[in-house]
Write an enzyme that holds these catalytic residues in place. Structure first.
Site, PDB file in Angstrom:
ATOM      1  CG  ASP A  39      24.320  42.250  50.187  1.00 33.14           C
ATOM      2  OD1 ASP A  39      25.390  42.827  50.459  1.00 33.14           O
ATOM      3  OD2 ASP A  39      23.406  42.787  49.534  1.00 33.14           O
ATOM      4  CG  ASP A  97      29.217  47.083  49.124  1.00 35.04           C
ATOM      5  OD1 ASP A  97      28.460  46.126  49.356  1.00 35.04           O
ATOM      6  OD2 ASP A  97      29.455  47.491  47.980  1.00 35.04           O
TER       7      ASP A  97
END
Length: 445
Positions: free
Chosen positions: A321, A108
């Site tokens: 991301d 992440d």
């Protein structure tokens, strides 16, 4: 999976971990692991992957990303009533403890804390490998409330000598809570000492109460910009990843730290592009970049200046991301891209009110995408990310249609998704605050 962190966490310290390697061996030039797609064992068809990607991207933009939810304290004891998917898209293979236990972590780039499920579990989700037991590891060390690794928000109602208890809540309702500790992580094969590299003293969360979908993971590795992230703790200042073909989910993607992360310029004349990473004080863990415009072929799209700027309240901007599949654009910019793609295809805009990436009927008998101009993202400092046809379009065989793999959002934040990052090595240099990227064949790195 960017966490909802209280304002006390805005100022974060930087940790530097000591290397745990043989005295006879020189310090490693870096660390390497492999990212595998969460759908690698799902058996999904190409069309199913596309539909899932569109939903997941929109959902993440609506529930997880900065500016899309209300910020609350991570110390809240309120249990989420519903847990959502779309938390992350890639699993990172490590091992934790001594002897090493497989640590299959959701990678992440939007959060900092690294955590894994721990015995004794109060509430743990199912995982394929044994649950890590700190009492069985000779290298586990608990973190006390007096330690700097115990953030101030977690020091409430505890003395200097008691164990630091943490609670980490994510924007989609997933959470982990337990005790903080330090442990040894193994990069490479935990069963082959010759090919493995051990790093000691990594602060992590030992989670005994965890909620959320696991995607066959055992926890999460935080690759964000904050001081608790694995990147900061390794003390290497930079990392890169290179994502292989999205539709070939069986292929692994390399992720590298330190000198191993450097971009190797190929002999075909490709040029490394570099743009500054932008700080957003309201959301310091995310990797923001300054998107200044978009072109389709020779046409510079009429998107007003400032559309992608970060606002004074921290909303807006563009995030890079790894956990969002399709690039997400604010609605006004999305409409311009859709309109110009429709013009190139000589097709009317389908379902003009939808924010999903549109699909256009293919001519009878057509079985592949037509030639399409490059879509170019213009970043600050003159860095252009050229997206070839297959990085923004795909052919839906089941429905015989051409599909744009970009979605829109009514939120203020835009996202560069991982579908658009295929076969582009992405180098995040936290020390100098730069993102560099280079087209390459990721399967050969």
């Amino acid at each position: 999976m960017g966490p909802i962190i209280a304002t006390q966490l805005i100022t974060i310290f930087v940790l530097v971990a000591a290397l745990h390697i043989s005295a006879a061996s020189p310090p490693p030039s870096g660390y390497r692991s492999t990212l595998t797609h969460v759908d690698s064992k799902g058996g999904f068809t190409r069309a199913e992957l596309m539909h899932r990607a569109a939903y997941s991207s929109r959902h993440r933009a609506a529930t997880v990303l900065p500016g899309s939810y209300s910020r609350t304290s991570s110390s809240s004891n309120t249990r989420p009533t519903r847990l959502y998917s779309g938390q992350a898209e890639y699993l990172m293979e490590l091992a934790i403890g001594t002897p090493p236990v497989p640590f299959i972590a959701l990678a992440d780039t939007g959060s900092d804390l690294t955590w894994t499920q721990c015995k004794p579990c109060k509430l743990c989700f199912e995982q394929d490998t044994p649950i890590y037991d700190p009492t069985a590891s000779s290298t586990f060390s608990p973190v006390t409330c007096s330690n700097d690794n115990c953030l101030s928000i977690w020091r409430r109602n505890c003395s200097a000598t008691t164990h630091c208890r943490y609670r980490y809540v994510y924007g989609d309702g997933a959470y982990s809570q337990g005790v903080m500790g330090t442990e040894t992580l193994t990069f490479g094969s935990s069963y082959d000492e010759a090919s493995s590299v051990l790093v000691a003293g990594i602060a992590f969360g030992c989670g005994v109460d965890n909620g959320g979908l696991s995607y066959n993971s055992t926890g999460t590795v935080g690759l964000g910009r904050g001081g608790l992230s694995l990147v900061a703790q390794l003390g290497v200042g930079k990392f890169s990843y290179c994502l292989t073909d999205f539709f070939n989910t069986s292929l692994g993607s390399p992720v590298m730290f330190g000198f191993l992360a450097e971009l190797t310029v190929p002999s075909d004349g490709s040029i490394v592009q570099t743009t500054p990473l932008v700080h957003n004080l309201q959301f310091p863990s995310w990797y923001y970049v300054s998107l200044e415009g978009i072109s389709l072929g020779d046409t510079h799209l009429p998107i007003p200046n400032g559309t992608f700027d970060i606002r004074d309240d921290g909303t807006g901007g563009m995030i890079v991301d790894s956990g969002t599949i399709y690039t997400v654009l604010v609605e006004s910019a999305f409409r311009e891209v859709v309109s110009h793609v429709a013009e190139v295809l000589n097709q009317p805009v389908v379902n003009a009110s939808s924010l999903d990436g549109p699909c256009f009927p293919a001519p009878v008998g057509e079985r592949q995408l037509p030639d399409m101009p490059d879509l170019v993202l213009h970043f600050a400092s003159g860095a252009d990310m050229i997206l070839h046809r297959d990085n923004y379009m795909s052919f839906d065989q089941e429905n015989s249609s051409f599909c744009l793999n970009i979605v829109g959002t009514t939120s203020s934040v835009s996202v560069l998704g991982n579908f658009q990052q295929q076969n582009i090595q992405m180098l995040f240099d936290i020390t100098v605050g730069e993102l560099s990227f280079l087209h390459t064949d990721c399967s050969k790195l």
